[in-house]
Design a protein around this motif. Structure first.
Motif, PDB file in Angstrom:
ATOM      1  N   ALA A 107       0.850  -1.203   0.000  1.00  0.00           N
ATOM      2  CA  ALA A 107       0.000   0.000   0.000  1.00  0.00           C
ATOM      3  C   ALA A 107       0.881   1.247   0.000  1.00  0.00           C
ATOM      4  N   VAL A 108       1.916   1.244   0.832  1.00  0.00           N
ATOM      5  CA  VAL A 108       2.782   2.431   0.943  1.00  0.00           C
ATOM      6  C   VAL A 108       3.691   2.532  -0.289  1.00  0.00           C
ATOM      7  N   ALA A 109       4.254   1.399  -0.715  1.00  0.00           N
ATOM      8  CA  ALA A 109       5.160   1.427  -1.873  1.00  0.00           C
ATOM      9  C   ALA A 109       4.411   1.868  -3.139  1.00  0.00           C
ATOM     10  N   ILE A 158       8.706  -2.067   3.170  1.00  0.00           N
ATOM     11  CA  ILE A 158       8.174  -1.124   2.171  1.00  0.00           C
ATOM     12  C   ILE A 158       9.222  -0.848   1.087  1.00  0.00           C
ATOM     13  N   GLY A 159      10.478  -0.639   1.522  1.00  0.00           N
ATOM     14  CA  GLY A 159      11.543  -0.377   0.550  1.00  0.00           C
ATOM     15  C   GLY A 159      11.704  -1.536  -0.433  1.00  0.00           C
ATOM     16  N   SER A 160      11.556  -2.781   0.058  1.00  0.00           N
ATOM     17  CA  SER A 160      11.651  -3.949  -0.838  1.00  0.00           C
ATOM     18  C   SER A 160      10.525  -3.926  -1.863  1.00  0.00           C
ATOM     19  N   ALA A 175      20.608   0.503  -3.833  1.00  0.00           N
ATOM     20  CA  ALA A 175      20.027   0.748  -2.510  1.00  0.00           C
ATOM     21  C   ALA A 175      21.100   0.965  -1.456  1.00  0.00           C
ATOM     22  N   TYR A 176      20.660   1.651  -0.398  1.00  0.00           N
ATOM     23  CA  TYR A 176      21.486   1.775   0.801  1.00  0.00           C
ATOM     24  C   TYR A 176      20.649   1.341   1.993  1.00  0.00           C
ATOM     25  N   ASP A 177      21.220   0.478   2.800  1.00  0.00           N
ATOM     26  CA  ASP A 177      20.596   0.068   4.056  1.00  0.00           C
ATOM     27  C   ASP A 177      21.720  -0.327   4.996  1.00  0.00           C
ATOM     28  N   LYS A 178      21.428  -0.332   6.264  1.00  0.00           N
ATOM     29  CA  LYS A 178      22.454  -0.788   7.218  1.00  0.00           C
ATOM     30  C   LYS A 178      22.653  -2.297   7.081  1.00  0.00           C
ATOM     31  N   TYR A 179      21.601  -2.989   6.637  1.00  0.00           N
ATOM     32  CA  TYR A 179      21.672  -4.445   6.450  1.00  0.00           C
ATOM     33  C   TYR A 179      21.170  -4.764   5.043  1.00  0.00           C
ATOM     34  N   ASN A 180      21.941  -5.529   4.281  1.00  0.00           N
ATOM     35  CA  ASN A 180      21.495  -5.898   2.934  1.00  0.00           C
ATOM     36  C   ASN A 180      20.375  -6.930   3.006  1.00  0.00           C
ATOM     37  N   THR A 233       7.875   8.858   1.611  1.00  0.00           N
ATOM     38  CA  THR A 233       6.628   8.344   2.215  1.00  0.00           C
ATOM     39  C   THR A 233       6.933   7.805   3.612  1.00  0.00           C
ATOM     40  N   SER A 234       8.111   8.142   4.152  1.00  0.00           N
ATOM     41  CA  SER A 234       8.511   7.516   5.416  1.00  0.00           C
ATOM     42  C   SER A 234       8.171   8.395   6.628  1.00  0.00           C
ATOM     43  N   ARG A 235       8.986   9.388   6.906  1.00  0.00           N
ATOM     44  CA  ARG A 235       8.688  10.344   7.984  1.00  0.00           C
ATOM     45  C   ARG A 235       9.247  11.701   7.569  1.00  0.00           C
ATOM     46  N   GLY A 298      -0.151   7.050   2.662  1.00  0.00           N
ATOM     47  CA  GLY A 298       0.441   5.847   2.066  1.00  0.00           C
ATOM     48  C   GLY A 298      -0.226   4.573   2.556  1.00  0.00           C
ATOM     49  N   PHE A 299      -0.601   4.547   3.824  1.00  0.00           N
ATOM     50  CA  PHE A 299      -1.194   3.330   4.417  1.00  0.00           C
ATOM     51  C   PHE A 299      -2.656   3.160   4.026  1.00  0.00           C
ATOM     52  N   PHE A 300      -3.274   4.212   3.449  1.00  0.00           N
ATOM     53  CA  PHE A 300      -4.728   4.294   3.401  1.00  0.00           C
ATOM     54  C   PHE A 300      -5.313   3.508   2.233  1.00  0.00           C
TER      55      PHE A 300
HETATM   56  P1  NAI Z   1      11.125  -1.927   8.118  1.00  0.00           P
HETATM   57  O1  NAI Z   1      11.555  -1.953   9.542  1.00  0.00           O
HETATM   58  O2  NAI Z   1      10.638  -3.184   7.477  1.00  0.00           O
HETATM   59  O3  NAI Z   1      12.326  -1.365   7.213  1.00  0.00           O
HETATM   60  C1  NAI Z   1      13.127  -0.277   7.549  1.00  0.00           C
HETATM   61  C2  NAI Z   1      14.481  -0.491   6.900  1.00  0.00           C
HETATM   62  O4  NAI Z   1      15.264   0.687   7.135  1.00  0.00           O
HETATM   63  C3  NAI Z   1      15.249  -1.689   7.465  1.00  0.00           C
HETATM   64  O5  NAI Z   1      15.732  -2.506   6.419  1.00  0.00           O
HETATM   65  C4  NAI Z   1      16.393  -1.042   8.242  1.00  0.00           C
HETATM   66  O6  NAI Z   1      17.581  -1.818   8.257  1.00  0.00           O
HETATM   67  C5  NAI Z   1      16.581   0.245   7.453  1.00  0.00           C
HETATM   68  N1  NAI Z   1      17.298   1.269   8.186  1.00  0.00           N
HETATM   69  C6  NAI Z   1      17.301   1.515   9.517  1.00  0.00           C
HETATM   70  N2  NAI Z   1      18.143   2.530   9.803  1.00  0.00           N
HETATM   71  C7  NAI Z   1      18.687   2.909   8.630  1.00  0.00           C
HETATM   72  C8  NAI Z   1      19.634   3.904   8.264  1.00  0.00           C
HETATM   73  N3  NAI Z   1      20.203   4.679   9.194  1.00  0.00           N
HETATM   74  N4  NAI Z   1      19.960   4.020   6.967  1.00  0.00           N
HETATM   75  C9  NAI Z   1      19.403   3.212   6.034  1.00  0.00           C
HETATM   76  N5  NAI Z   1      18.504   2.252   6.308  1.00  0.00           N
HETATM   77  C10 NAI Z   1      18.155   2.116   7.598  1.00  0.00           C
HETATM   78  O7  NAI Z   1      10.039  -0.778   8.025  1.00  0.00           O
HETATM   79  P2  NAI Z   1       8.921  -0.588   6.910  1.00  0.00           P
HETATM   80  O8  NAI Z   1       7.687  -1.339   7.310  1.00  0.00           O
HETATM   81  O9  NAI Z   1       9.496  -0.830   5.577  1.00  0.00           O
HETATM   82  O10 NAI Z   1       8.563   0.971   7.087  1.00  0.00           O
HETATM   83  C11 NAI Z   1       9.522   1.969   6.789  1.00  0.00           C
HETATM   84  C12 NAI Z   1       8.989   3.303   7.265  1.00  0.00           C
HETATM   85  O11 NAI Z   1       7.852   3.675   6.483  1.00  0.00           O
HETATM   86  C13 NAI Z   1       8.442   3.308   8.713  1.00  0.00           C
HETATM   87  O12 NAI Z   1       9.494   3.507   9.645  1.00  0.00           O
HETATM   88  C14 NAI Z   1       7.497   4.473   8.691  1.00  0.00           C
HETATM   89  O13 NAI Z   1       8.205   5.643   9.071  1.00  0.00           O
HETATM   90  C15 NAI Z   1       7.089   4.603   7.229  1.00  0.00           C
HETATM   91  N6  NAI Z   1       5.669   4.311   7.010  1.00  0.00           N
HETATM   92  C16 NAI Z   1       4.903   5.241   6.361  1.00  0.00           C
HETATM   93  C17 NAI Z   1       3.570   5.020   6.121  1.00  0.00           C
HETATM   94  C18 NAI Z   1       2.715   6.012   5.389  1.00  0.00           C
HETATM   95  O14 NAI Z   1       1.472   5.941   5.477  1.00  0.00           O
HETATM   96  N7  NAI Z   1       3.288   6.955   4.644  1.00  0.00           N
HETATM   97  C19 NAI Z   1       2.902   3.794   6.600  1.00  0.00           C
HETATM   98  C20 NAI Z   1       3.813   2.846   7.211  1.00  0.00           C
HETATM   99  C21 NAI Z   1       5.143   3.122   7.429  1.00  0.00           C
END
Ligand code: NAI
Length: 332
Positions: A107-109, A158-160, A175-180, A233-235, A298-300
């Motif tokens: 939904a968010v992606a 969501i990123g995946s 991509a960049y992530d702390k964990y691949n 779409t994150s924060r 994004g969630f809606f």
């Molecule tokens: P998730 O926990 O599955 O993925 C977050 C990823 O970010 C993880 O792979 C983690 O290793 C990585 N990460 C953590 N610190 C990092 C850094 N310093 N640099 C790079 N990567 C880093 O979370 P998910 O479910 O994918 O959600 C991601 C974000 O999406 C949530 O934290 C939330 O803020 C936002 N979100 C927004 C919504 C909307 O309606 N727009 C709805 C749901 C979530």
């Protein structure tokens, strides 16, 4: 268990009531109120075992203290993010915090891609133009995504999903992530600097933490390719808004799509069309023709709301029976 449900919108009640009526949750009683949870309203939780809250509410130290005094033992976040909750305070007072991780990453992606397509093809402008019988195309020239490079920051759930969508569009995905994420075999992981420097489309999907606060600022904007498209779409606080505005003024961006932005708390999910806005972030961002803003939606999507209500009530059941649901949020 008695749950006080803060910040109720008609759609919240509809989906939670439908889920509740499936019968498994008869030991749970929910009272719905429309006020947001915050320092002035936390006291309303007196007599309840749990509160249910959302991303747009303040669960800082003083709120947690009040909830504790009210006898609340459980905070049910009906969302994935929990950066608005003082987890240390909750632990100190023995209050369990649970959330709904990954209720519908698609939904968010998909919303992130919708924002990207809207912003790069100017469909938000075209829609308004045609309604006014203006069928001209000047200023609506877009760009394509096929063959371009998508840079995903944070390849969790969501990123995946976003990486897969970009791959489907024929993009090279880095991509960049702390964990691949080893499941994403079509993604090339790089340093943050490399991702910023090589991407035509940058999409932010990491959580807001001390480390990611203002990740996008004048320094990191300077690393980006000119004419880049940025989607968040994150924060909101992942981006330093003032620096973004300067970057847009300097012509650094082809387009910007924001579902979240700093200062959204207080206005998000409210109809303020008759009010004088107390901050100017959205107005300034909307003054740019290449910026598209939505209100944290994004969630809606139906699938997401169904999953949110089901998992939230399952979380409450687990808590009642002393089982771990795996959705508990802790400081470590
Ligand atoms: P998730 O926990 O599955 O993925 C977050 C990823 O970010 C993880 O792979 C983690 O290793 C990585 N990460 C953590 N610190 C990092 C850094 N310093 N640099 C790079 N990567 C880093 O979370 P998910 O479910 O994918 O959600 C991601 C974000 O999406 C949530 O934290 C939330 O803020 C936002 N979100 C927004 C919504 C909307 O309606 N727009 C709805 C749901 C979530």
């Amino acid at each position: 268990m008695k749950i006080l449900f803060f910040g109720t919108k008609s759609y919240d009640k509809k989906f939670f009531e439908e889920t509740w009526q499936n019968g498994r949750y008869h030991e749970i009683k929910i009272e719905y109120i429309d006020v947001l949870l915050g320092p002035e309203t936390a006291v309303l939780a007196g007599g309840y075992d749990a509160v249910c809250a959302f991303v747009n509410m303040n669960l800082g130290t003083s709120v947690i203290e009040t909830l504790h005094k009210c006898g609340v033992k459980l905070i049910l976040m009906r969302c994935a993010g929990y950066n608005n909750v003082d987890l240390e305070a909750a632990e100190r007072y023995g209050i369990t915090v649970m959330r709904v991780p990954g209720y519908s990453p698609e939904a968010v992606a998909e919303h992130a891609m919708a924002l990207a397509l809207t912003a790069i093809r100017h469909t938000h402008k075209a829609y308004v133009r045609v309604r006014e019988n203006d069928f001209s195309l000047n200023g609506l020239m877009g760009i394509t995504l096929n063959g371009k490079t998508a840079g995903i920051i944070g390849t969790g759930k969501i990123g995946s999903a976003m990486a897969k969508i970009c791959h489907g569009f024929g993009m090279n995905v880095i991509a960049y992530d702390k964990y691949n994420n080893s499941e994403l075999n079509f993604v090339k992981y790089m340093s943050l600097e490399e991702v910023l420097g090589q991407s035509d489309l940058i999409s932010l999907h990491c959580p807001l933490t001390e480390e990611t606060f203002h990740l996008i600022n004048s320094k990191t904007i300077a690393m980006m390719k000119s004419n880049v498209t940025l989607i968040n779409t994150s924060r909101g606080s992942l981006i330093k808004t003032e620096d973004l505005i300067n970057g847009i003024r300097d012509g650094r961006f082809f387009a910007v799509g924001l579902d979240v932005y700093e200062e959204e708390t207080g206005s998000v999910y409210e109809n303020l069309s008759d009010s004088i806005l107390q901050h100017s972030t959205v107005a300034r961002l909307l003054s740019f023709p290449n910026v598209c803003v939505t209100s944290h939606q994004g969630f809606f999507a139906r699938e997401a709301l169904e999953a949110i209500s089901r998992t939230t009530l399952d979380n409450a059941l687990c808590f009642m029976t002393g089982k771990e649901s795996g959705n508990e949020v802790r400081t470590i």
